[in-house]
Scaffold this active site. Structure first.
Site, PDB file in Angstrom:
ATOM      1  N   GLY A  35      -5.132  -4.988   7.182  1.00 38.17           N
ATOM      2  CA  GLY A  35      -6.223  -4.030   7.250  1.00 38.17           C
ATOM      3  C   GLY A  35      -7.312  -4.331   8.250  1.00 38.17           C
ATOM      4  O   GLY A  35      -7.868  -3.418   8.864  1.00 38.17           O
ATOM      5  N   THR A  94      -0.580   1.290   6.585  1.00 38.37           N
ATOM      6  CA  THR A  94      -0.342   0.141   5.711  1.00 38.37           C
ATOM      7  C   THR A  94      -0.167  -1.092   6.587  1.00 38.37           C
ATOM      8  O   THR A  94       0.479  -1.030   7.627  1.00 38.37           O
ATOM      9  CB  THR A  94       0.900   0.347   4.824  1.00 38.37           C
ATOM     10  N   GLY A  95      -0.759  -2.200   6.163  1.00 37.85           N
ATOM     11  CA  GLY A  95      -0.613  -3.420   6.962  1.00 37.85           C
ATOM     12  C   GLY A  95      -1.820  -4.319   6.864  1.00 37.85           C
ATOM     13  O   GLY A  95      -2.560  -4.291   5.887  1.00 37.85           O
ATOM     14  N   GLY A 118     -10.044  -3.728   2.767  1.00 35.30           N
ATOM     15  CA  GLY A 118      -9.205  -3.492   3.936  1.00 35.30           C
ATOM     16  C   GLY A 118      -9.384  -2.102   4.500  1.00 35.30           C
ATOM     17  O   GLY A 118     -10.409  -1.443   4.298  1.00 35.30           O
ATOM     18  N   ASP A 119      -8.342  -1.613   5.176  1.00 36.55           N
ATOM     19  CA  ASP A 119      -8.450  -0.331   5.866  1.00 36.55           C
ATOM     20  C   ASP A 119      -8.185   0.875   4.972  1.00 36.55           C
ATOM     21  O   ASP A 119      -8.596   1.989   5.297  1.00 36.55           O
ATOM     22  CB  ASP A 119      -7.468  -0.284   7.037  1.00 36.55           C
ATOM     23  N   ARG A 163     -13.477  -8.485  -0.610  1.00 36.13           N
ATOM     24  CA  ARG A 163     -12.821  -8.035   0.623  1.00 36.13           C
ATOM     25  C   ARG A 163     -12.309  -6.606   0.495  1.00 36.13           C
ATOM     26  O   ARG A 163     -11.757  -6.207  -0.520  1.00 36.13           O
ATOM     27  CB  ARG A 163     -11.665  -8.979   0.956  1.00 36.13           C
ATOM     28  N   THR A 171       0.831  -1.203   0.000  1.00 39.39           N
ATOM     29  CA  THR A 171       0.000   0.000   0.000  1.00 39.39           C
ATOM     30  C   THR A 171       0.867   1.256   0.000  1.00 39.39           C
ATOM     31  O   THR A 171       1.929   1.272   0.623  1.00 39.39           O
ATOM     32  CB  THR A 171      -0.888  -0.007   1.256  1.00 39.39           C
TER      33      THR A 171
END
Length: 360
Positions: A253, A250-251, A229-230, A227, A199
């Site tokens: 999510g 980033t990671g 994510g964050d 799906r 990201t």
């Protein structure tokens, strides 16, 4: 007794205002920016020297673009937008060109952006066809009554806005195709494929003291069922508020969403700036004036708050990191992974990029 209390408060209010005015005068030309290109198991033995050089050059280029806009007096919003576009166009990152593939070997991209001056925000999820998702997120913010659009509706909005469209195979790279082929052939697990989260994001403060944050991603290799994510979730992967900070994450999510990481850090910073040692229930103008004055946080205080939230993320089981910019000119990062593609620059002379955890 009441008079003496109000007098004391008035003196504190005057002192706080004087300090704030002095700080404001000395910070008129301050700006800062921080960027990231993903976090995860980023270690020297997993990256060739050639790729190391290539990624640092990409980070340098993106950082230089945003820094120049801020130096020239441009807005934080324009700086982060241009910076993220540069990273979306670079196949080294999981955003735009070089985005990962879903289980069905398609690309579903997410992005978000937020303006700290008025808390306006825009986000898109599960899109395709738009060359630069960050521009679509900004178009949602600037030209729609909504905050988040998704899927085909967002794609339609992109076309109506006249944003540059690309064919489905634009995002593909040989590296990303091999990742999904290996995953589908069950030669590797999803965890092995996503040894890093690619990201991209940028946060900035401009010379007018306004904050902005943006994030863009191709998501998770092999993701299914739409799906999300964050990255497109305001408050989880992106948040900006002139009163506290700008954050891009980033990671993993799901964990960033559960903890509301971006908003959580900004809230803790905002609370930490409140004046200490006095309650403010009165509606007296003097009391209100004092209570709205904010103290400046030190580098150490800011870093500790960011580190505390990332530590809580780790306790839940989440991996990743964040970048931050503050109203006082600081720019930095916090992460709990072996490395994070990152960079920062400030009007004070800071200008650096880094990859591994043992780099400053």
């Amino acid at each position: 007794m009441i008079r003496s209390t109000l007098a004391a408060i008035t003196m504190l209010c005057w002192a706080g205002t004087a300090i704030a005015q002095t700080a404001e005068q000395s910070e008129e030309s301050r700006w800062s920016i921080a960027i990231h290109g993903g976090a995860g198991t980023i270690e020297r033995d997993k990256i060739t020297p050639e790729k190391d050089t290539e990624i640092r050059a990409a980070l340098d280029q993106a950082l230089a673009i945003g820094s120049q806009i801020l130096k020239d007096g441009g807005s934080a919003m324009d700086a982060i937008t241009a910076t993220i576009i540069a990273m979306e166009n670079d196949p080294n990152f999981n955003a735009g060109k070089g985005a990962v593939f879903t289980w069905d070997k398609t690309n579903e991209l997410d992005s978000s952006i937020m303006d700290g001056s008025d808390l306006s925000a825009g986000a898109v999820a599960g899109i395709s066809g738009t060359k630069n998702p960050i521009l679509l997120a900004r178009a949602v913010k600037d030209h729609s009554p909504h905050v988040m659009l998704s899927g085909e509706g967002a794609n339609q909005f992109s076309r109506e806005q006249g944003l540059e469209q690309v064919p489905p195979d634009y995002y593909a790279t040989p590296y990303r195709l091999k990742q999904i082929d290996d995953l589908l052939a069950k030669q590797v697990s999803a965890a092995d494929v996503d040894y890093k989260y690619g990201t991209v994001g940028a946060v900035a403060m401009d010379k007018n003291g306004h904050m902005a944050a943006g994030t863009s991603t191709g998501g998770m290799t092999g993701k299914r069922w739409g799906r999300i994510g964050d990255s497109p979730v305001i408050g989880a992967g992106t948040y900006a508020d002139d009163r506290s900070c700008a954050i891009s994450a980033t990671g993993s999510g799901e964990y960033f969403i559960r903890l509301g990481v971006a908003h959580e850090i900004c809230t803790r910073l905002k609370m930490a700036t409140k004046p200490e040692g006095i309650e403010c229930p009165s509606q007296s103008e003097d009391v209100i004036s004092f209570c709205t004055a904010r103290r400046v946080l030190s580098d150490e205080e800011i870093q500790q708050i960011a580190d505390d939230v990332i530590a809580e993320l780790g306790t839940l089981g989440g991996d990743g990191g964040i970048i931050y910019a503050t109203p006082w000119g600081q720019a930095g990062y916090s992460f709990n992974t072996p490395g994070m593609y990152r960079g920062r620059a400030t009007s004070a002379g800071e200008n650096s990029v880094a990859i591994y955890g043992d780099e400053q």
